[in-house]
Design a protein around this motif. Sequence first.
Motif, mmCIF file in Angstrom:
data_model
loop_
_atom_site.group_PDB
_atom_site.id
_atom_site.type_symbol
_atom_site.label_atom_id
_atom_site.label_comp_id
_atom_site.label_asym_id
_atom_site.label_seq_id
_atom_site.Cartn_x
_atom_site.Cartn_y
_atom_site.Cartn_z
ATOM 1 N N PHE A 1 0.824 -1.205 0.000
ATOM 2 C CA PHE A 1 0.000 0.000 0.000
ATOM 3 C C PHE A 1 0.861 1.259 0.000
ATOM 4 N N GLU B 1 -8.463 -3.204 9.086
ATOM 5 C CA GLU B 1 -7.742 -2.006 8.645
ATOM 6 C C GLU B 1 -7.595 -0.941 9.730
ATOM 7 N N GLN B 2 -8.521 -0.903 10.709
ATOM 8 C CA GLN B 2 -8.414 0.089 11.781
ATOM 9 C C GLN B 2 -7.093 -0.048 12.540
ATOM 10 N N GLY C 1 -4.604 2.155 11.072
ATOM 11 C CA GLY C 1 -4.977 3.546 10.886
ATOM 12 C C GLY C 1 -5.670 3.785 9.570
ATOM 13 N N GLN C 2 -6.408 2.787 9.089
ATOM 14 C CA GLN C 2 -7.039 2.879 7.768
ATOM 15 C C GLN C 2 -8.448 2.307 7.845
ATOM 16 N N ILE C 3 -9.161 2.366 6.742
ATOM 17 C CA ILE C 3 -10.486 1.754 6.626
ATOM 18 C C ILE C 3 -10.458 0.800 5.434
ATOM 19 N N GLY D 1 -10.830 -0.555 1.832
ATOM 20 C CA GLY D 1 -10.761 0.254 0.612
ATOM 21 C C GLY D 1 -11.208 -0.447 -0.645
#
Length: 273
Positions: free
Chosen positions: A88, A147-148, A151-153, A155
């Motif tokens: 990513f 993903e949390q 620090g993400q959601i 996608g």
Amino acid sequence: MKDANMTETLTFTDPRLAELDGFHVQLNVSNERADIILARPPYNVISMGARDQLRLVFEALDADDRVRIIVISGEGEHFSSGGNIKGFLEASPEHVSHLAWNIAAPSRCTKPVIAANRGYTFGVGFELSLACDFRIVSETCRYALPEQKLGQIPGSGGSARLQKIVGVTRTKDIVMRSKRIPGQQALDWGIATECVPDGDLEQAVTDLVTELREFSPMAQRTAKKLLNDTDDALLSTAIEMEGLNYSRLRQSEDFREGVEAFHAKRKPAFTGR
């Protein structure tokens, strides 16, 4: 090459599929079945490049008249622990913008697609499965969108598809807590189609393939597209679209064959026309 079960490893003419990245594809012509098998042990991590290739493979299988049903599974104890995390950071913004489109390929495919899930089915592995029509899970399956923790959601459509299935409250519970959902709970919540003992997973998938092959290919394609297209439509719009598709199928040879077979008390021989 072919084995005793008349299954062959499928190759593709598209140069972008000359060397598949962490998965392979098998074809059983006699059963009209294609298997996409994630094969990067032990956790079958799905690379960024594999996402592009998976889309292309689904498109190729959709156009292959030898294939009626597509199954996606993973080698070993796990379906997939998710994506290549480092990838990513290395991917361009343009490449990342295509992630959801690639992973939605099973949904766009006109043919029935079955996900066979056991063990870890995390992140993009879960999202890919959610884009399939049927999810057969073993009791060892654990669904998660973690993903949390990065620090993400999600996608690639994970939270959006999940919310359609289980509602916003349960989706928040899964996404915002990076919660793992066991196979039986996934069945109870309507995420999974069927939950079976781990040793019965392959047979359950085979049984479903056999069942689906007995129906009209045209009727199946129509039903899949109709249900996908009306998922977020008004009830009145959905009913109207259903009626239009029903009227169209009344003109098909398969419908005539189905009616004649019913009255003759015999098994129909559908041709997809």
